[in-house]
Design a protein around this motif. Structure first.
Motif, mmCIF file in Angstrom:
data_model
loop_
_atom_site.group_PDB
_atom_site.id
_atom_site.type_symbol
_atom_site.label_atom_id
_atom_site.label_comp_id
_atom_site.label_asym_id
_atom_site.label_seq_id
_atom_site.Cartn_x
_atom_site.Cartn_y
_atom_site.Cartn_z
ATOM 1 N N UNK A 144 0.822 -1.216 0.000
ATOM 2 C CA UNK A 144 0.000 0.000 0.000
ATOM 3 C C UNK A 144 0.858 1.271 0.000
ATOM 4 N N UNK A 145 2.145 1.170 0.332
ATOM 5 C CA UNK A 145 3.021 2.346 0.306
ATOM 6 C C UNK A 145 3.637 2.584 -1.075
ATOM 7 N N UNK A 146 3.449 1.661 -2.001
ATOM 8 C CA UNK A 146 3.980 1.847 -3.356
ATOM 9 C C UNK A 146 3.255 3.015 -4.021
ATOM 10 N N UNK A 147 3.929 3.747 -4.901
ATOM 11 C CA UNK A 147 3.260 4.840 -5.609
ATOM 12 C C UNK A 147 2.095 4.312 -6.464
ATOM 13 N N UNK A 148 1.123 5.168 -6.728
ATOM 14 C CA UNK A 148 -0.151 4.778 -7.318
ATOM 15 C C UNK A 148 -0.077 3.895 -8.562
ATOM 16 N N UNK A 149 0.526 4.271 -9.652
ATOM 17 C CA UNK A 149 0.428 3.346 -10.782
ATOM 18 C C UNK A 149 1.168 2.035 -10.516
ATOM 19 N N UNK A 150 2.269 2.111 -9.806
ATOM 20 C CA UNK A 150 3.059 0.920 -9.495
ATOM 21 C C UNK A 150 2.248 -0.020 -8.591
ATOM 22 N N UNK A 151 1.620 0.523 -7.556
ATOM 23 C CA UNK A 151 0.807 -0.265 -6.627
ATOM 24 C C UNK A 151 -0.339 -0.966 -7.356
ATOM 25 N N UNK A 152 -1.058 -0.213 -8.195
ATOM 26 C CA UNK A 152 -2.205 -0.780 -8.908
ATOM 27 C C UNK A 152 -1.777 -1.925 -9.821
ATOM 28 N N UNK A 153 -0.709 -1.702 -10.571
ATOM 29 C CA UNK A 153 -0.209 -2.730 -11.489
ATOM 30 C C UNK A 153 0.249 -3.952 -10.698
ATOM 31 N N UNK A 154 1.005 -3.717 -9.643
ATOM 32 C CA UNK A 154 1.559 -4.809 -8.845
ATOM 33 C C UNK A 154 0.448 -5.656 -8.226
ATOM 34 N N UNK A 155 -0.562 -5.018 -7.658
ATOM 35 C CA UNK A 155 -1.668 -5.754 -7.021
ATOM 36 C C UNK A 155 -2.469 -6.533 -8.059
ATOM 37 N N UNK A 156 -2.748 -5.896 -9.204
ATOM 38 C CA UNK A 156 -3.510 -6.610 -10.237
ATOM 39 C C UNK A 156 -2.753 -7.838 -10.734
ATOM 40 N N UNK A 157 -1.445 -7.741 -10.824
ATOM 41 C CA UNK A 157 -0.659 -8.871 -11.325
ATOM 42 C C UNK A 157 -0.427 -9.940 -10.253
#
Length: 197
Positions: A144-157
């Motif tokens: 949850x501390x990852x920056x927004x686009x990185x967090x979203x991509x990482x969680x979806x994958x």
């Protein structure tokens, strides 16, 4: 019509069993319990029998112990038993100890050879559950501390197992950007883990 054949061996025959008197009632196990015993307990009887045959049982036989185990299974809350093998071994071991206590025999646990029987419960112990839960909570916080686009991509994958193409389409990114965000997210989590240790 012919009379039924009989075979007289000269031995006295026992009278037929009569139903219990007074308040004694016989409770037969239900079909579900019998199925559970058949599937989860009976396959382990040879291993129990082998162990009992190697254990000194003065005044008792392996059959006595196994029969008592089955009697206990008929009244045990079988829905709560997670590992039939471990339960069978612990029941047999407890019966050996009970008999030894009555006979004033002292056993040392190691001499019973239970370690070699692989009777440990396959479920993780509470400490392992707690430790795993803490690591998972830590990982969630770090994601949850990852920056927004990185967090979203990482969680979806990594959490939802979406393909790179699906993520790119949903977030309006190129495939290369998706790969880069996943790589950066993973690198940041690895660095955070190294800083904790």
């Amino acid at each position: 019509m012919d009379a039924p054949l009989s075979c007289d061996t000269g031995e006295q025959t026992k009278p037929p069993l009569s139903p219990p008197h007074n308040d004694e009632t016989v409770h037969l196990p239900d079909a579900e319990r019998m199925t559970w015993i058949t599937q989860n307990v009976m396959p382990h009887e040879p291993a129990i029998r082998n162990w009992l045959n190697r254990t000194t049982l003065p005044g008792m036989t392996a059959d006595d112990i196994i029969q008592e185990c089955y009697a206990r299974f008929c009244s045990a809350p079988y829905q709560e038993i997670l590992n039939g093998r471990a339960y069978f071994f612990s029941c047999a071991r407890n019966l050996v100890f009970e008999h030894a206590r009555r006979a004033k025999i002292v056993y040392i646990d190691a001499s019973l050879g239970l370690e070699a029987q692989n009777v440990a419960d396959s479920q993780p112990d509470p400490e392992q559950n707690f430790s795993s839960r803490q690591r998972l909570d830590w990982l969630k916080e770090q994601m949850m501390t990852l920056p927004s686009p990185c967090r979203d991509v990482f969680i979806l994958r990594k959490i939802y197992n979406y393909s790179h193409t699906t993520i790119a389409q949903q977030l309006g990114l190129s495939l290369r950007a998706v790969e880069r965000h996943i790589s950066r997210g993973l690198q940041k989590l690895i660095e955070a883990g190294q800083n904790v240790e």
